[in-house]
Design a protein around this motif. Structure first.
Motif, PDB file in Angstrom:
ATOM      1  N   LEU A   1       0.833  -1.208   0.000  1.00  0.00           N
ATOM      2  CA  LEU A   1       0.000   0.000   0.000  1.00  0.00           C
ATOM      3  C   LEU A   1       0.869   1.261   0.000  1.00  0.00           C
ATOM      4  N   ILE A   2       1.989   1.219   0.716  1.00  0.00           N
ATOM      5  CA  ILE A   2       2.910   2.358   0.724  1.00  0.00           C
ATOM      6  C   ILE A   2       3.458   2.592  -0.677  1.00  0.00           C
ATOM      7  N   GLU A   3       3.851   1.517  -1.347  1.00  0.00           N
ATOM      8  CA  GLU A   3       4.377   1.647  -2.708  1.00  0.00           C
ATOM      9  C   GLU A   3       3.295   2.110  -3.668  1.00  0.00           C
ATOM     10  N   LEU A   4       2.053   1.657  -3.434  1.00  0.00           N
ATOM     11  CA  LEU A   4       0.933   2.106  -4.270  1.00  0.00           C
ATOM     12  C   LEU A   4       0.766   3.614  -4.157  1.00  0.00           C
ATOM     13  N   PHE A   5       0.791   4.122  -2.919  1.00  0.00           N
ATOM     14  CA  PHE A   5       0.671   5.569  -2.755  1.00  0.00           C
ATOM     15  C   PHE A   5       1.807   6.294  -3.468  1.00  0.00           C
ATOM     16  N   GLU A   6       3.043   5.828  -3.259  1.00  0.00           N
ATOM     17  CA  GLU A   6       4.193   6.514  -3.849  1.00  0.00           C
ATOM     18  C   GLU A   6       4.112   6.515  -5.376  1.00  0.00           C
ATOM     19  N   SER A   7       3.555   5.454  -5.953  1.00  0.00           N
ATOM     20  CA  SER A   7       3.395   5.407  -7.415  1.00  0.00           C
ATOM     21  C   SER A   7       2.444   6.493  -7.892  1.00  0.00           C
ATOM     22  N   PHE A   8       1.303   6.637  -7.209  1.00  0.00           N
ATOM     23  CA  PHE A   8       0.356   7.682  -7.601  1.00  0.00           C
ATOM     24  C   PHE A   8       0.912   9.069  -7.306  1.00  0.00           C
ATOM     25  N   TRP A   9       1.710   9.183  -6.252  1.00  0.00           N
ATOM     26  CA  TRP A   9       2.319  10.477  -5.944  1.00  0.00           C
ATOM     27  C   TRP A   9       3.275  10.892  -7.063  1.00  0.00           C
ATOM     28  N   ARG A  10       4.057   9.926  -7.556  1.00  0.00           N
ATOM     29  CA  ARG A  10       4.993  10.239  -8.644  1.00  0.00           C
ATOM     30  C   ARG A  10       4.242  10.635  -9.910  1.00  0.00           C
ATOM     31  N   MET A  11       3.093  10.026 -10.152  1.00  0.00           N
ATOM     32  CA  MET A  11       2.350  10.310 -11.376  1.00  0.00           C
ATOM     33  C   MET A  11       1.441  11.515 -11.258  1.00  0.00           C
ATOM     34  N   GLY A  12       1.137  11.926 -10.043  1.00  0.00           N
ATOM     35  CA  GLY A  12       0.178  12.996  -9.836  1.00  0.00           C
ATOM     36  C   GLY A  12       0.689  14.362 -10.283  1.00  0.00           C
ATOM     37  N   VAL A  13      -0.256  15.234 -10.573  1.00  0.00           N
ATOM     38  CA  VAL A  13       0.044  16.605 -10.980  1.00  0.00           C
ATOM     39  C   VAL A  13      -0.029  17.496  -9.743  1.00  0.00           C
ATOM     40  N   PRO A  14       0.999  18.298  -9.465  1.00  0.00           N
ATOM     41  CA  PRO A  14       0.965  19.167  -8.280  1.00  0.00           C
ATOM     42  C   PRO A  14      -0.198  20.153  -8.337  1.00  0.00           C
ATOM     43  N   VAL A  15      -0.830  20.350  -7.206  1.00  0.00           N
ATOM     44  CA  VAL A  15      -1.888  21.350  -7.076  1.00  0.00           C
ATOM     45  C   VAL A  15      -1.351  22.452  -6.179  1.00  0.00           C
ATOM     46  N   ARG A  16      -1.442  23.677  -6.645  1.00  0.00           N
ATOM     47  CA  ARG A  16      -0.891  24.803  -5.891  1.00  0.00           C
ATOM     48  C   ARG A  16      -1.997  25.728  -5.417  1.00  0.00           C
ATOM     49  N   ALA A  17      -1.673  26.501  -4.398  1.00  0.00           N
ATOM     50  CA  ALA A  17      -2.633  27.481  -3.909  1.00  0.00           C
ATOM     51  C   ALA A  17      -2.845  28.542  -4.973  1.00  0.00           C
ATOM     52  N   GLY A  18      -4.070  28.991  -5.122  1.00  0.00           N
ATOM     53  CA  GLY A  18      -4.345  30.007  -6.124  1.00  0.00           C
ATOM     54  C   GLY A  18      -5.825  30.159  -6.353  1.00  0.00           C
ATOM     55  N   GLY A  19      -6.155  30.939  -7.340  1.00  0.00           N
ATOM     56  CA  GLY A  19      -7.556  31.225  -7.611  1.00  0.00           C
ATOM     57  C   GLY A  19      -8.005  30.715  -8.944  1.00  0.00           C
ATOM     58  N   PRO A  20      -8.562  31.576  -9.773  1.00  0.00           N
ATOM     59  CA  PRO A  20      -9.157  31.168 -11.041  1.00  0.00           C
ATOM     60  C   PRO A  20      -8.190  30.442 -11.962  1.00  0.00           C
ATOM     61  N   GLU A  21      -6.900  30.849 -11.953  1.00  0.00           N
ATOM     62  CA  GLU A  21      -5.957  30.200 -12.857  1.00  0.00           C
ATOM     63  C   GLU A  21      -5.803  28.731 -12.525  1.00  0.00           C
ATOM     64  N   ASP A  22      -5.734  28.421 -11.193  1.00  0.00           N
ATOM     65  CA  ASP A  22      -5.625  27.029 -10.783  1.00  0.00           C
ATOM     66  C   ASP A  22      -6.916  26.276 -11.048  1.00  0.00           C
ATOM     67  N   ALA A  23      -8.039  26.952 -10.856  1.00  0.00           N
ATOM     68  CA  ALA A  23      -9.324  26.304 -11.131  1.00  0.00           C
ATOM     69  C   ALA A  23      -9.419  25.947 -12.600  1.00  0.00           C
ATOM     70  N   GLU A  24      -8.911  26.847 -13.453  1.00  0.00           N
ATOM     71  CA  GLU A  24      -8.929  26.587 -14.885  1.00  0.00           C
ATOM     72  C   GLU A  24      -8.044  25.393 -15.226  1.00  0.00           C
ATOM     73  N   ALA A  25      -6.928  25.270 -14.474  1.00  0.00           N
ATOM     74  CA  ALA A  25      -5.996  24.175 -14.746  1.00  0.00           C
ATOM     75  C   ALA A  25      -6.634  22.818 -14.504  1.00  0.00           C
ATOM     76  N   THR A  26      -7.594  22.744 -13.559  1.00  0.00           N
ATOM     77  CA  THR A  26      -8.225  21.461 -13.282  1.00  0.00           C
ATOM     78  C   THR A  26      -9.110  21.003 -14.433  1.00  0.00           C
TER      79      THR A  26
END
Length: 305
Positions: free
Chosen positions: A217-242
């Motif tokens: 399960l730890i390795e499963l999490f780390e795999s998704f963490w490596r593949m995931g896209v960083p989410v940063r604090a912000g407003g409309p620009e970040d919302a648009e990115a989603t």
């Protein structure tokens, strides 16, 4: 009995060596300890030193037998525990009530010493109030949080606001589409898995203790963490990115994967090379890619190509 259960003390060993050299020791706890172990005995001329190998081997054999009995008892009592409570006494505990799940989730955070990591697809087993009250306190103690959210969570106003609130506290967040399960891991020592729409009666979650399953399960999490896209604090620009990938983004990525130069891509899109460079830089930042090769790999993993 406590000293004996630990084995021969350093002081008693030193006294035994002194007696071997003909230096008598004063009466005391160490002398009594040597007598208990059978290393000395009263003789006609006083204290006599006995051969140590047989005495200490007998002590070791006695405790080896006790260890075997303890392991056998653990198996028998573990089976009885499972039969009585419906829980696996080895490395999996079954949680059958919402209150039990919430209490366990809260305890994992308050007792964590290093970090909390999680996969959060949203929807089921989502004690929002506990997250908002417990997480800030844990983070104030220095506990690091890393969470991969399902992209569906960020598509709703409430979900996006919740993630932004967590990021503001210092949480590191990433997003990935279609997460397979809801998972929380504390200190790489304990994991909580939600069981949605369970066929096993009223089972709501599983608490996993150190085992091969926990390591997986730890390795499963780390795999998704490596593949995931960083989410940063912000407003409309970040919302648009989603809302990515847009049609324009898919076309740009397709041209990049085809090996076209920036000049050729600019001609195809009818924009300037500077605009192409800016869009590529934005996508690299969005997908956490350092190079264009990594950008292509990440885009492929996300299903953007």
């Amino acid at each position: 009995m406590l000293a004996e259960s630990r084995g021969l003390s350093v002081e008693a060993e030193q006294l035994y060596r002194a007696l071997l050299e003909g230096r008598p020791g004063p009466p005391g706890a160490e002398l009594a300890e040597l007598e208990r172990f059978g290393l000395i005995r009263a003789g006609a001329s006083g204290v006599e030193v006995c051969p140590p190998r047989a005495a200490l081997s007998a002590f070791a054999a006695q405790h080896e037998a006790a260890a075997v009995r303890a392991r056998e008892a653990a198996e028998v009592l573990g089976a009885a525990y499972s039969l009585r409570t419906g829980r696996d006494a080895d490395f999996v505990e079954v949680l059958r009530s919402g209150d039990e799940v919430i209490a366990t989730f809260e305890a994992m955070q308050t007792q964590a010493g290093v970090d909390i990591v999680a996969l959060d697809p949203g929807s089921y087993m989502s004690p929002k109030a506990e997250v908002s009250t417990v997480q800030p306190g844990s983070m104030a103690r220095g506990i690091a949080y890393r969470v991969v959210y399902d992209s569906a969570v960020l598509r709703t106003d409430d979900g996006f606001a919740q993630v932004q609130s967590s990021i503001a506290l210092g949480e590191q967040a990433r997003v990935f589409p279609r997460l397979p399960l809801k998972l929380v891991i504390a200190d790489s020592n304990k994991a909580l898995i939600a069981v949605p729409n369970s066929d096993a009666g009223d089972v709501l979650a599983l608490l996993i203790h150190p085992s091969m399953l926990l390591s997986a399960l730890i390795e499963l999490f780390e795999s998704f963490w490596r593949m995931g896209v960083p989410v940063r604090a912000g407003g409309p620009e970040d919302a648009e990115a989603t809302q990515e990938p847009t049609v324009a983004t898919r076309r740009l990525l397709a041209l990049l994967s085809g090996g076209l130069t920036d000049e050729a891509i600019a001609r195809e899109l009818g924009v300037s090379e500077r605009t192409v460079l800016r869009r590529i830089s934005r996508l690299q930042q969005l997908l956490g890619a350092q190079t264009r090769f990594q950008l292509g790999a990440q885009a492929s993993r996300q299903g953007w190509l």
